[in-house]
Structure formats: C-alpha cells, structure tokens
Scaffold this active site. Sequence first.
Site, PDB file in Angstrom:
ATOM      1  N   ASP A 185      50.149  77.169  -3.096  1.00 34.97           N
ATOM      2  CA  ASP A 185      51.296  77.213  -2.188  1.00 34.97           C
ATOM      3  C   ASP A 185      52.137  75.964  -2.375  1.00 34.97           C
ATOM      4  OD1 ASP A 185      52.933  78.243  -0.209  1.00 34.97           O
ATOM      5  OD2 ASP A 185      51.883  77.163   1.372  1.00 34.97           O
ATOM      6  N   GLU A 269      53.278  82.645  -3.827  1.00 34.71           N
ATOM      7  CA  GLU A 269      54.077  83.393  -2.869  1.00 34.71           C
ATOM      8  C   GLU A 269      55.297  83.975  -3.562  1.00 34.71           C
ATOM      9  OE1 GLU A 269      56.656  82.320   1.130  1.00 34.71           O
ATOM     10  OE2 GLU A 269      55.309  80.857   0.233  1.00 34.71           O
ATOM     11  N   ASP A 365      48.427  73.204   4.351  1.00 32.76           N
ATOM     12  CA  ASP A 365      48.881  73.749   3.062  1.00 32.76           C
ATOM     13  C   ASP A 365      47.742  74.417   2.301  1.00 32.76           C
ATOM     14  OD1 ASP A 365      51.473  72.925   3.502  1.00 32.76           O
ATOM     15  OD2 ASP A 365      51.164  70.973   2.556  1.00 32.76           O
TER      16      ASP A 365
END
Length: 406
Positions: A185, A269, A365
């Site tokens: 991420d 993502e 995160d």
Amino acid sequence: MTKIRKAYKVRLKTNDESDTKLVCILGCSRFLWNKSLAMNLERLEKGQNLLWYQEQAWWLKLWKSSEEYCFLKECPSQVLQQKLMDLERAFKDCFDRNQPLKRLPVFKKKGRSDGIRFPQGFRVEGRRMFLPKIGWLGFYHSRAIEGRVKNITITQKAGRWYASIQVELEIEIGRHPSESQIGIDAGIKCFAAFSDGTLVEGPGSFRRHEDFLAREQRKLSRKQKGSENWKKQKRKISSLHHRIADVRMDFLHKLSTEVCKNQARVYVERLNIRGMSASAKGTEETPGRNVRAKSGLNKSILDQGWFEFRRLLDYKLDWMGGRLEQVDARHTSQRCSKCGHTEKGNRKSQAEFVCLSCGIEQHADVNAAMNILTVGLTGMACGSNRNSGRKQEPAGNRDEVLPMAS
Ligand SMILES: [Zn+2]
C-alpha cells in the site's frame, strides 16, 4: 525468447571541446528542422503538397553544398536525416485520423527540449561512448549497459548533457523462482507499506533535498521576475528538480527490483487516475489519499513516485514471470486485517490502527497492505495494471523500458 527494448539514461562527461561540438550539432539539426518546417508550412498555406522525407533529403543535400548553409556539414548526416524523419513523423501524426492530437509540428527554440539521435556510427564500451564527429565521451552509470545498442539520443538539460542509449534485448520469460505473494500500500507516513510488516521510507536524502528546494523557491519569489538574478535562481531550481528526480528514480529502481526478485505476485490498490488528480479531498470510500499532504513529504512527489513504482513493478514482474495485480481496495484503511471489523474509529491516527472489536494494534499502513493482500488472495483482483487501459507512457528522461513495438 521475447524481444524487448530498453533505454539507459546516462549523464555525459563533457569538456569545453565536446560541449562546443554538441552545441553545434544541436544547432544544425534545430536549424534544419525549423527550415524544413517553415518550407512545409508555407506549402500548406499555398495549398501545395507537403514535402516528405525523400524530397526534404534532396533539399538537405542542396543546402549542404551551398555557401550559405554549408555549416550543415559540421553535423553528422545521419543526425540530420533523423531530424527530417522526425519531422515527417510529426506531420504524418498530425494528419493521421487515428491520432487524438492534431497539432502541427512547431518550431524548435534554443534551450527547449530538443535532442539529436545517432542511428549508427556510435560505439559503446564500458562507461564511454563514441559518437561520430564528436569522439569518445565518458558517462556516469552504475549498471552495465546490456543488449544490442540500437540508437543514442543526446539531450541537454539544465546545462548538462544526457544520452539515452536504446538497446534491444532478448529475454526468456519463465516461471517466477518464488511463490511468495505480497500486498503493498502507498503509505501515508512513508513511501510504502508491505503486508509482511515492512515499512519503506522514501530515499534517504529526500527530505533534505525537499527542504532545500523549498528554501530556494522562497528565494526565487523574492527576486524580481525576469531579472538576471531571477533567471539564475530559476536555473538553480531546475537543476535541483533534476537531482531530486534522479534520486527518486534510483530509489524506485532498486526497490522494485528487490520486490520483483522475491515476490511472484504483488497486489496493489487499483488507482482511480482521474480521481487522483481531480480531487485532493478524496471521497468517503477512499479517504486518506489527501492525508499525505500533511505528512511533510511533498504529496505530488510521493504520488508521482508511486505511479512510477507501480509501472516499474508491472514490467519487471512480467519479465520475471510474476504478476502485478490490482485489487479493489475500498475500506482497506478502516478494516481490521485480523477480524475484518470495519469502522472509521479503528484508525486512531495516521500511523496507528487499533481495532475497536478485537483490540489488535498495528501500523495503519501495514494493516491496509495486509487487507490488500487478503483481497488479492480471495480472488477479487481486477487484473494487472496494463489491462486497466492505462497507457504505459514513457517516463521521459529516465531509464525506460518498453516492450517491442513490432
Ligand atoms: Zn479486529
């Protein structure tokens, strides 16, 4: 075996003598471009047919033998021919119905992004290259140049000379040596977070460079626009931008190579490209992107790096027989990676995640990266970066790798 093309971008070591020669060649080819362009624009205006490459080359020959334009002889013929081909391409693109942009080629100005391309006659040995009419030039590069050199393009930026060495390589794409999978991420406090708990800070000297840049930009704002001092400051800032870009690219290459070696599948993502540039606020489904603005690191620099990182991961994984998968990552920043409880309040702060249901504490995160991996593993991936319709636009002046066009 798959043929791929790759370009190494290197900075040249020049001295006064080679500088002069390069400036001369750049000037000649710019002159030719502008002259041939003017000729064609005039013909267009008169309703005449355009002169294509063959005719332009005939004119070039004529000019070279004339007294007025004999300086064109200083420039290697092939470089000039390449310019004419570029011009022809530019005109063809302009009149091509399938091209989205219908813009006539424009005149080249001194100092504007302009390059000279050597299609042959060069040699590359170790960390030096031979160019016709220029001679041997050393260059800075940490990695070996691999593959068959197809052409070399020289550009000048912020007073420095760069060469883009395009090579052709044959590679075999086999099975990825590893079976590992990982979720990554874009971090908020750091550059990236991995589902295995790794937090990747940005390049070490980044913050320092950024502070420096901000200071220099403040200085610029105090100078009178257009003044000599202002121009000088402007150049300083431009070269600083280049240095930051170099540092970033180096960092991204190293990181992406490391990840691709160890991971067969990488989940990230899925990005909404339009949304990213349009809204700094984010939406209810995808909050947090804007939070970066407050993190101290420049948001645009981080985001730019993140795009580039994904692009590098995508093709490097391809070569290794791995794969980059994009997942629908809604709520990944609010969902607990252990129990699945999803609530805004889980996220205590930018860095802290404490599940209100099971109480687990972890880095926010990393929690998000773990969620991305979970979504990926449960088969909700929505295809690789490349299939998402995003064009793989060249990174421009950095090391660039493209699959063969033909
Ligand atoms: Zn939980």
